[in-house]
Design an enzyme around this catalytic site. Structure first.
Site, mmCIF file in Angstrom:
data_model
loop_
_atom_site.group_PDB
_atom_site.id
_atom_site.type_symbol
_atom_site.label_atom_id
_atom_site.label_comp_id
_atom_site.label_asym_id
_atom_site.label_seq_id
_atom_site.Cartn_x
_atom_site.Cartn_y
_atom_site.Cartn_z
ATOM 1 N N CYS A 157 17.728 -5.815 -1.456
ATOM 2 C CA CYS A 157 18.762 -5.406 -2.423
ATOM 3 C C CYS A 157 18.951 -6.445 -3.525
ATOM 4 O O CYS A 157 19.181 -6.095 -4.685
ATOM 5 C CB CYS A 157 20.072 -5.139 -1.706
ATOM 6 S SG CYS A 157 20.009 -3.638 -0.721
ATOM 7 N N GLU A 217 23.750 -0.881 -1.464
ATOM 8 C CA GLU A 217 23.527 -1.418 -2.821
ATOM 9 C C GLU A 217 22.382 -0.702 -3.523
ATOM 10 O O GLU A 217 22.447 -0.388 -4.709
ATOM 11 C CB GLU A 217 23.197 -2.911 -2.746
ATOM 12 C CG GLU A 217 24.297 -3.775 -2.160
ATOM 13 C CD GLU A 217 24.197 -3.961 -0.653
ATOM 14 O OE1 GLU A 217 23.840 -3.003 0.060
ATOM 15 O OE2 GLU A 217 24.480 -5.089 -0.201
ATOM 16 N N CYS A 251 20.027 0.559 2.113
ATOM 17 C CA CYS A 251 21.334 -0.101 2.019
ATOM 18 C C CYS A 251 22.195 0.526 0.927
ATOM 19 O O CYS A 251 21.693 1.136 -0.024
ATOM 20 C CB CYS A 251 21.163 -1.577 1.681
ATOM 21 S SG CYS A 251 20.314 -2.547 2.913
ATOM 22 N N GLU A 267 21.152 5.619 7.214
ATOM 23 C CA GLU A 267 20.156 5.341 8.258
ATOM 24 C C GLU A 267 19.553 6.659 8.735
ATOM 25 O O GLU A 267 20.140 7.723 8.562
ATOM 26 C CB GLU A 267 20.848 4.631 9.438
ATOM 27 C CG GLU A 267 21.510 3.334 9.014
ATOM 28 C CD GLU A 267 22.253 2.633 10.143
ATOM 29 O OE1 GLU A 267 22.397 3.219 11.239
ATOM 30 O OE2 GLU A 267 22.684 1.490 9.915
ATOM 31 N N CYS A 275 21.175 -7.867 1.278
ATOM 32 C CA CYS A 275 19.918 -8.301 1.900
ATOM 33 C C CYS A 275 18.909 -8.670 0.809
ATOM 34 O O CYS A 275 19.132 -8.435 -0.381
ATOM 35 C CB CYS A 275 19.368 -7.204 2.814
ATOM 36 S SG CYS A 275 18.560 -5.859 1.926
ATOM 37 N N ASN A 316 25.328 2.979 2.852
ATOM 38 C CA ASN A 316 24.054 2.891 3.567
ATOM 39 C C ASN A 316 23.736 4.212 4.264
ATOM 40 O O ASN A 316 24.635 4.938 4.706
ATOM 41 C CB ASN A 316 24.019 1.712 4.534
ATOM 42 C CG ASN A 316 25.163 1.673 5.523
ATOM 43 O OD1 ASN A 316 26.268 2.082 5.218
ATOM 44 N ND2 ASN A 316 24.890 1.172 6.711
HETATM 45 N N1 THU Z 1 23.373 -2.885 5.018
HETATM 46 C C1 THU Z 1 23.778 -2.529 3.772
HETATM 47 O O1 THU Z 1 23.918 -1.339 3.462
HETATM 48 N N2 THU Z 1 24.020 -3.521 2.869
HETATM 49 C C2 THU Z 1 24.033 -4.846 3.167
HETATM 50 O O2 THU Z 1 24.341 -5.653 2.300
HETATM 51 C C3 THU Z 1 23.670 -5.298 4.522
HETATM 52 C C4 THU Z 1 23.144 -4.256 5.434
HETATM 53 C C5 THU Z 1 23.174 -1.810 6.022
HETATM 54 C C6 THU Z 1 21.767 -1.521 6.429
HETATM 55 C C7 THU Z 1 21.965 -0.922 7.797
HETATM 56 O O3 THU Z 1 22.249 0.451 7.667
HETATM 57 C C8 THU Z 1 23.193 -1.616 8.338
HETATM 58 O O4 THU Z 1 23.858 -2.167 7.206
HETATM 59 C C9 THU Z 1 22.909 -2.727 9.337
HETATM 60 O O5 THU Z 1 21.980 -3.625 8.840
#
Ligand code: THU
Length: 132
Positions: free
Chosen positions: A92, A58, A56, A47, A89, A45
């Site tokens: 994804c 995925e 994310c 941010e 999520c 992920n």
């Molecule tokens: N996140 C993912 O990368 N994949 C998931 O399956 C769930 C959430 C990340 C997004 C964000 O950077 C952090 O987790 C918190 O939501």
């Protein structure tokens, strides 16, 4: 497939997780996609200061894979450092479905597997190009 067959894919997702750019949530996620010939493409992920442009693990893995020319996928492993499973999520699930189809989804934390699903069960009644 047995747990040991999944081990190298899960390990790849664990390593990818270490690259997560998650200074806002501190929630690091890694993903590893596998193609039918065994190639593994990973993502973490990412941010940023707007929060809303977060992507994310995925989707990073899938977009990397597509941009490198891969078009068929069999499994995806997703790793976070939580006791409860971290399932993909909604956004994804859509992207994995559209480009990966009914993937096997292996969920794990840093120590053990936490779940195994077929993507069709995680995204019932999907919208995709068959409906366009
Ligand atoms: N996140 C993912 O990368 N994949 C998931 O399956 C769930 C959430 C990340 C997004 C964000 O950077 C952090 O987790 C918190 O939501």
């Amino acid at each position: 497939m047995s747990a040991s067959d999944h081990q190298s894919l899960v390990e790849a997702a664990r390593r990818a997780r270490e690259n997560a750019v998650a200074k806002f949530s501190k929630f690091k996620v890694g993903a590893a996609l596998e193609t039918p010939d065994g190639t593994i493409i990973t993502g973490c992920n990412v941010e940023n200061a707007t929060y809303g442009l977060t992507i994310c693990a995925e989707r990073v893995a899938m977009f990397k894979a597509l941009s490198e020319g891969h078009r068929a996928f069999s499994r995806v492993a997703i790793v976070a450092d939580t006791e409860d499973p971290t399932p993909p999520c909604g956004a994804c699930r859509q992207i994995l479905w559209e480009f990966g189809g009914d993937l096997e989804v292996i969920l794990a934390n840093v120590k053990r597997e936490t779940g195994r699903h077929q993507l069709k069960d995680l995204l019932p009644l999907p919208f995709d190009n068959r409906l366009l």
